[in-house]
Design a protein around this motif. Structure first.
Motif, PDB file in Angstrom:
ATOM      1  N   VAL A   1       1.833  -2.055  -3.435  1.00  0.00           N
ATOM      2  CA  VAL A   1       0.950  -2.320  -2.295  1.00  0.00           C
ATOM      3  C   VAL A   1      -0.060  -3.401  -2.658  1.00  0.00           C
ATOM      4  O   VAL A   1      -0.344  -4.302  -1.859  1.00  0.00           O
ATOM      5  N   ALA A   2      -0.599  -3.341  -3.878  1.00  0.00           N
ATOM      6  CA  ALA A   2      -1.573  -4.346  -4.315  1.00  0.00           C
ATOM      7  C   ALA A   2      -0.951  -5.735  -4.385  1.00  0.00           C
ATOM      8  O   ALA A   2      -1.623  -6.742  -4.128  1.00  0.00           O
ATOM      9  N   MET A   3       0.337  -5.805  -4.733  1.00  0.00           N
ATOM     10  CA  MET A   3       1.014  -7.106  -4.761  1.00  0.00           C
ATOM     11  C   MET A   3       1.318  -7.604  -3.360  1.00  0.00           C
ATOM     12  O   MET A   3       1.203  -8.797  -3.068  1.00  0.00           O
ATOM     13  N   ALA A   4       1.720  -6.699  -2.481  1.00  0.00           N
ATOM     14  CA  ALA A   4       2.083  -7.099  -1.123  1.00  0.00           C
ATOM     15  C   ALA A   4       0.856  -7.403  -0.267  1.00  0.00           C
ATOM     16  O   ALA A   4       0.923  -8.231   0.650  1.00  0.00           O
ATOM     17  N   VAL A   5      -0.255  -6.716  -0.563  1.00  0.00           N
ATOM     18  CA  VAL A   5      -1.518  -6.956   0.160  1.00  0.00           C
ATOM     19  C   VAL A   5      -2.620  -7.151  -0.875  1.00  0.00           C
ATOM     20  O   VAL A   5      -3.437  -6.254  -1.113  1.00  0.00           O
ATOM     21  N   PRO A   6      -2.663  -8.321  -1.515  1.00  0.00           N
ATOM     22  CA  PRO A   6      -3.679  -8.541  -2.553  1.00  0.00           C
ATOM     23  C   PRO A   6      -5.089  -8.494  -1.963  1.00  0.00           C
ATOM     24  O   PRO A   6      -5.411  -9.242  -1.040  1.00  0.00           O
ATOM     25  N   ALA A   7      -5.907  -7.606  -2.470  1.00  0.00           N
ATOM     26  CA  ALA A   7      -7.276  -7.453  -1.983  1.00  0.00           C
ATOM     27  C   ALA A   7      -8.037  -6.593  -2.976  1.00  0.00           C
ATOM     28  O   ALA A   7      -7.433  -5.851  -3.762  1.00  0.00           O
ATOM     29  N   ILE A   8      -9.341  -6.685  -2.938  1.00  0.00           N
ATOM     30  CA  ILE A   8     -10.155  -5.884  -3.847  1.00  0.00           C
ATOM     31  C   ILE A   8      -9.868  -4.390  -3.691  1.00  0.00           C
ATOM     32  O   ILE A   8      -9.702  -3.681  -4.695  1.00  0.00           O
ATOM     33  N   PRO A   9      -9.772  -3.854  -2.459  1.00  0.00           N
ATOM     34  CA  PRO A   9      -9.517  -2.409  -2.336  1.00  0.00           C
ATOM     35  C   PRO A   9      -8.183  -1.972  -2.932  1.00  0.00           C
ATOM     36  O   PRO A   9      -8.103  -0.910  -3.564  1.00  0.00           O
ATOM     37  N   THR A  10      -7.113  -2.759  -2.732  1.00  0.00           N
ATOM     38  CA  THR A  10      -5.806  -2.340  -3.224  1.00  0.00           C
ATOM     39  C   THR A  10      -5.724  -2.421  -4.748  1.00  0.00           C
ATOM     40  O   THR A  10      -5.097  -1.573  -5.391  1.00  0.00           O
ATOM     41  N   VAL A  11      -6.362  -3.421  -5.332  1.00  0.00           N
ATOM     42  CA  VAL A  11      -6.388  -3.532  -6.792  1.00  0.00           C
ATOM     43  C   VAL A  11      -7.246  -2.419  -7.386  1.00  0.00           C
ATOM     44  O   VAL A  11      -6.876  -1.784  -8.381  1.00  0.00           O
ATOM     45  N   MET A  12      -8.393  -2.154  -6.753  1.00  0.00           N
ATOM     46  CA  MET A  12      -9.245  -1.064  -7.218  1.00  0.00           C
ATOM     47  C   MET A  12      -8.520   0.278  -7.121  1.00  0.00           C
ATOM     48  O   MET A  12      -8.685   1.151  -7.979  1.00  0.00           O
ATOM     49  N   ALA A  13      -7.697   0.434  -6.083  1.00  0.00           N
ATOM     50  CA  ALA A  13      -6.934   1.673  -5.904  1.00  0.00           C
ATOM     51  C   ALA A  13      -6.006   1.908  -7.096  1.00  0.00           C
ATOM     52  O   ALA A  13      -5.909   3.021  -7.620  1.00  0.00           O
ATOM     53  N   SER A  14      -5.313   0.862  -7.521  1.00  0.00           N
ATOM     54  CA  SER A  14      -4.399   0.987  -8.657  1.00  0.00           C
ATOM     55  C   SER A  14      -5.145   1.346  -9.935  1.00  0.00           C
ATOM     56  O   SER A  14      -4.716   2.215 -10.702  1.00  0.00           O
ATOM     57  N   LEU A  15      -6.270   0.676 -10.177  1.00  0.00           N
ATOM     58  CA  LEU A  15      -7.048   0.935 -11.398  1.00  0.00           C
ATOM     59  C   LEU A  15      -7.626   2.353 -11.392  1.00  0.00           C
ATOM     60  O   LEU A  15      -7.601   3.053 -12.407  1.00  0.00           O
ATOM     61  N   LEU A  16      -8.140   2.778 -10.245  1.00  0.00           N
ATOM     62  CA  LEU A  16      -8.703   4.117 -10.137  1.00  0.00           C
ATOM     63  C   LEU A  16      -7.621   5.175 -10.319  1.00  0.00           C
ATOM     64  O   LEU A  16      -7.844   6.202 -10.978  1.00  0.00           O
ATOM     65  N   PHE A  17      -6.442   4.919  -9.768  1.00  0.00           N
ATOM     66  CA  PHE A  17      -5.344   5.870  -9.932  1.00  0.00           C
ATOM     67  C   PHE A  17      -4.959   6.007 -11.402  1.00  0.00           C
ATOM     68  O   PHE A  17      -4.738   7.110 -11.893  1.00  0.00           O
ATOM     69  N   LEU A  18      -4.870   4.886 -12.110  1.00  0.00           N
ATOM     70  CA  LEU A  18      -4.500   4.938 -13.522  1.00  0.00           C
ATOM     71  C   LEU A  18      -5.501   5.746 -14.330  1.00  0.00           C
ATOM     72  O   LEU A  18      -5.115   6.525 -15.205  1.00  0.00           O
ATOM     73  N   TRP A  19      -6.790   5.570 -14.044  1.00  0.00           N
ATOM     74  CA  TRP A  19      -7.801   6.351 -14.757  1.00  0.00           C
ATOM     75  C   TRP A  19      -7.650   7.827 -14.428  1.00  0.00           C
ATOM     76  O   TRP A  19      -7.695   8.694 -15.323  1.00  0.00           O
ATOM     77  N   SER A  20      -7.477   8.150 -13.156  1.00  0.00           N
ATOM     78  CA  SER A  20      -7.367   9.549 -12.742  1.00  0.00           C
ATOM     79  C   SER A  20      -6.140  10.212 -13.355  1.00  0.00           C
ATOM     80  O   SER A  20      -6.203  11.349 -13.839  1.00  0.00           O
ATOM     81  N   ALA A  21      -5.013   9.496 -13.338  1.00  0.00           N
ATOM     82  CA  ALA A  21      -3.782  10.056 -13.902  1.00  0.00           C
ATOM     83  C   ALA A  21      -3.924  10.290 -15.398  1.00  0.00           C
ATOM     84  O   ALA A  21      -3.535  11.337 -15.926  1.00  0.00           O
TER      85      ALA A  21
END
Length: 210
Positions: A152-172
């Motif tokens: 999703v971050a690649m298909a819709v590059p934006a601060i929220p989508t990139v932050m979503a990926s980083l936050l998910f990695l930390w949470s996981a």
């Protein structure tokens, strides 16, 4: 604007979330008790639980908010106005593959779907699942979800989508360590043997990413 590939990636994310909740309902029915344990999480696990929710919300609603409030995407250095078509194509592929892996991993757990991405509570770890995708990763659901959000971050590059990926990695990463401790205490040597032969994240014989 968001490209057609971007909309496709968001549709995949929405579809996955719908399947996730449906699969969780089936798991709860099979187990005869709730599988959602987030409300009972404490400390860092509680933060991880919140992080998962925020990550998926950011990935889905972030781009929509950016569209609704143009000033936000105009000051976003990552926003491409839908022009990065090749990146979008790759993103849709990665998101689709990730969503399929995550859902397949969830469903293969059956009634053991109590730890996974729904929380860690002592005494409710379920049985050890080591077949299928769990031969290549101890956490294939997380791997698939991470790929979905990265797509999703690649298909819709934006601060929220990139932050979503980083936050998910930390949470996981945070929750996996708590899950491993709970499983080791509940299952014992069998779990130690499993962890010795299967990587935490993904890998094949001789090539792993711990």
């Amino acid at each position: 604007m968001i490209s057609g590939f971007g909309w496709a990636a968001l549709a995949l994310l929405f579809g996955y979330l719908a399947l996730f909740f449906w699969g969780s309902a089936l798991a709860a029915q099979a187990a005869g008790r709730p599988v959602w344990l987030f409300a009972r999480a404490t400390g860092r696990d509680r933060l991880a639980a919140i992080g998962f929710r925020v990550a998926f919300a950011l990935a889905f609603f972030g781009p929509l908010l950016w569209l609704a409030v143009p000033i936000l995407h105009k000051i976003d250095p990552l926003w491409t106005e839908g022009r990065a078509l090749l990146l979008g194509l790759v993103g849709v592929f990665v998101a689709g593959l990730g969503g399929m892996v995550a859902f397949a991993a969830q469903m293969s757990m059956g009634s053991s779907w109590r730890v996974g991405v729904v929380g860690v509570v002592g005494g409710e770890t379920g049985d050890l699942v080591s077949g299928g995708l769990y031969r290549f990763s101890r956490n294939p659901t997380f791997v698939g979800q991470a790929a979905l959000l990265a797509g999703v971050a690649m298909a819709v590059p934006a601060i929220p989508t990139v932050m979503a990926s980083l936050l998910f990695l930390w949470s996981a990463s945070t929750q996996v360590r708590s899950e491993e401790a709970a499983l080791r205490m509940a299952i014992g040597p069998d779990y130690d043997r499993y962890t010795a032969s299967v990587p935490r994240w993904i890998g094949m014989k001789g090539k792993t990413v711990q």
